[in-house]
Design a protein around this motif. Sequence first.
Motif, short mmCIF file in Angstrom:
data_model
loop_
_atom_site.label_atom_id
_atom_site.label_comp_id
_atom_site.label_asym_id
_atom_site.label_seq_id
_atom_site.Cartn_x
_atom_site.Cartn_y
_atom_site.Cartn_z
N HIS A 9 4.76 -5.92 9.49
CA HIS A 9 4.99 -5.08 9.68
C HIS A 9 3.43 -4.39 8.80
O HIS A 9 3.39 -2.86 9.80
CB HIS A 9 5.98 -4.59 8.16
N TRP A 16 0.81 1.67 15.46
CA TRP A 16 0.68 2.56 15.05
C TRP A 16 0.48 3.57 14.71
O TRP A 16 0.29 4.57 14.91
CB TRP A 16 2.50 2.46 14.53
N HIS A 59 15.29 11.23 7.33
CA HIS A 59 14.98 10.44 8.71
C HIS A 59 13.48 9.74 8.70
O HIS A 59 13.02 9.67 8.20
CB HIS A 59 13.85 11.64 9.46
N GLN A 61 12.01 6.31 9.87
CA GLN A 61 10.52 6.70 10.73
C GLN A 61 10.89 7.37 11.89
O GLN A 61 10.95 7.08 13.02
CB GLN A 61 11.38 4.79 11.67
N CYS A 62 10.15 8.50 11.11
CA CYS A 62 10.27 9.59 11.81
C CYS A 62 8.97 9.68 12.32
O CYS A 62 8.72 11.22 13.45
CB CYS A 62 10.19 10.62 10.33
N ASN A 63 7.83 9.06 12.80
CA ASN A 63 6.99 9.21 13.04
C ASN A 63 6.01 10.11 12.71
O ASN A 63 5.77 10.83 11.69
CB ASN A 63 7.04 8.92 14.39
N ASP A 67 10.43 15.74 15.27
CA ASP A 67 11.91 15.47 15.22
C ASP A 67 12.52 16.12 13.76
O ASP A 67 13.59 17.09 13.92
CB ASP A 67 13.10 14.60 15.73
N ASP A 82 8.04 7.20 7.26
CA ASP A 82 7.36 6.43 8.04
C ASP A 82 6.18 5.25 7.48
O ASP A 82 5.65 6.25 6.76
CB ASP A 82 7.24 7.09 8.94
N ILE A 83 6.02 4.37 7.99
CA ILE A 83 5.25 3.36 7.87
C ILE A 83 3.37 3.65 7.91
O ILE A 83 2.77 3.44 7.33
CB ILE A 83 5.09 1.92 7.73
N SER A 84 3.69 4.86 8.97
CA SER A 84 2.14 4.96 9.37
C SER A 84 1.61 6.01 8.51
O SER A 84 1.94 7.68 8.60
CB SER A 84 2.22 5.18 11.40
N ASP A 108 6.69 1.61 4.12
CA ASP A 108 7.68 0.76 4.82
C ASP A 108 8.94 1.05 4.25
O ASP A 108 9.38 1.38 3.16
CB ASP A 108 7.59 -1.15 3.94
N LEU A 109 9.85 1.75 5.58
CA LEU A 109 11.25 1.69 5.15
C LEU A 109 11.49 0.44 4.01
O LEU A 109 13.01 1.10 3.19
CB LEU A 109 11.90 1.45 6.76
N SER A 129 15.95 7.88 15.22
CA SER A 129 16.42 7.51 16.79
C SER A 129 14.76 7.04 17.74
O SER A 129 13.73 6.98 16.69
CB SER A 129 15.86 8.95 17.34
N TYR A 130 14.67 6.81 18.87
CA TYR A 130 14.50 6.28 20.05
C TYR A 130 13.55 5.97 19.54
O TYR A 130 11.95 5.97 19.02
CB TYR A 130 13.74 7.69 20.60
N GLY A 131 13.49 4.39 19.08
CA GLY A 131 12.42 3.11 19.40
C GLY A 131 12.14 2.77 17.67
O GLY A 131 10.91 3.09 17.60
N TRP A 135 12.24 -2.32 15.22
CA TRP A 135 10.77 -2.29 14.15
C TRP A 135 10.98 -3.39 12.97
O TRP A 135 10.34 -3.51 12.29
CB TRP A 135 10.17 -1.28 14.07
C1 LIG Z 1 8.99 5.19 18.41
S1 LIG Z 1 8.54 5.92 16.78
C2 LIG Z 1 9.98 6.86 16.29
C3 LIG Z 1 9.93 7.34 16.72
C4 LIG Z 1 10.50 9.08 15.87
N1 LIG Z 1 11.80 9.21 16.85
C5 LIG Z 1 10.26 11.00 16.32
O1 LIG Z 1 11.32 11.51 15.64
O2 LIG Z 1 9.26 10.94 17.20
C6 LIG Z 1 8.71 4.32 15.93
C7 LIG Z 1 8.49 4.69 14.38
O3 LIG Z 1 8.49 3.60 13.40
C8 LIG Z 1 7.90 3.78 12.47
N2 LIG Z 1 8.25 2.37 11.43
C9 LIG Z 1 8.14 1.10 12.34
N3 LIG Z 1 8.30 -0.36 11.06
C10 LIG Z 1 8.58 0.54 10.12
C11 LIG Z 1 8.33 -0.32 8.78
N4 LIG Z 1 8.55 -0.90 8.66
N5 LIG Z 1 9.08 0.90 7.71
C12 LIG Z 1 8.56 2.39 8.34
N6 LIG Z 1 8.20 2.99 9.74
C13 LIG Z 1 8.02 1.90 10.00
C14 LIG Z 1 6.53 3.48 13.57
O4 LIG Z 1 5.01 3.71 12.45
C15 LIG Z 1 6.69 4.52 14.36
O5 LIG Z 1 6.42 5.54 13.59
#
Ligand SMILES: C[S@@+](CC[C@H](N)C(=O)[O-])C[C@H]1O[C@@H](n2cnc3c(N)ncnc32)[C@H](O)[C@@H]1O
Length: 287
Positions: A9, A16, A59, A61-63, A67, A82-84, A108-109, A129-131, A135
């Motif tokens: 992660h 990310w 929301h 994993q909101c990146n 959204d 979000d983790i990033s 981390d979620l 949503s969407y990807g 993760w």
């Molecule tokens: C494709 S993006 C999702 C896009 C989102 N639907 C939007 O509104 O833009 C995937 C997201 O998952 C997050 N992510 C990945 N692993 C994670 C974790 N363990 N905990 C929280 N967020 C995580 C990434 O940082 C990334 O921002």
Amino acid sequence: MSTDAKPLHEENRLAWNAATAAHNSHKADQATFFREGGSTLYPEERELLGDVAGRTLVHLQCNAGQDTLSLARLGAVVTGVDISDAAIAFARRLSAESGIPATFERLDLYDWFAQARREGRRFDLAFSSYGAIFWLSDLRAWAEGIAAVLRPGGRFALVEFHPFAMTFEEDWTHKYPYFGEGRARSYESGIGDYVALSGPALAPSGWREGARDFRNPHPGHEWPWGLGEVVQALLDAGLLLTALREYPYANGCKQFRDMRELPGGRMVPPESVPSLPLMYGLAARKP
Ligand SMILES: C[S@@+](CC[C@H](N)C(=O)[O-])C[C@H]1O[C@@H](n2cnc3c(N)ncnc32)[C@H](O)[C@@H]1O
């Protein structure tokens, strides 16, 4: 989440951070877009979420928060997680510059779920949503985390790229196994610049050339969960499934070669490729 997954992660967090900067480099003046009433939501998530006005919404994993802010614009009281670091920093800036209030939390979620449960936090709606799903290293903990933070009667909505589509290579050859058996699939190239590949459909505020020839210096680790595993995890966590839909198009993202763009940013295969599910959506309710 198992302790084995934590370092993976963390590598995803670094990947990310790099990818988010590249993705946003292609999107022109997002603050003005939101100030002028713009939205990055598609009809599928609007339909599955239902009315959000006046509701508390998390929301997951909101990146970079586009959204999340679009949902706030519809009247929801939003929290994005979000983790990033780069994504959350960008989201907070965009919220301030667009004047749309939102709370963004970088964790981390799985750590966020643990903290939210300790603090007894409850939301009317949860959304992802969407990807997002691939993760996640532990679907059971994910579904239990969602069930725990929803108030009774609260709802979860998910719109996601279809895991069957992910068994295909970029050139449509059927290459990867559908059943991942809960194991990580790692790749050195990390997350790519799919915004550059998709073009204006993923940049509704306006397209800019931005980063060129982006190479992610960090590896990526994904868990290819099947549709049945996602649904079963939610049912096992005590949620009631109220909608399950499969779509023959993917919103916004040109993941495969020669995809055609239909109105509304719906990407479909070239004529030579028979239809297949490229996206799915579901809604679930906490009794
Ligand atoms: C494709 S993006 C999702 C896009 C989102 N639907 C939007 O509104 O833009 C995937 C997201 O998952 C997050 N992510 C990945 N692993 C994670 C974790 N363990 N905990 C929280 N967020 C995580 C990434 O940082 C990334 O921002």
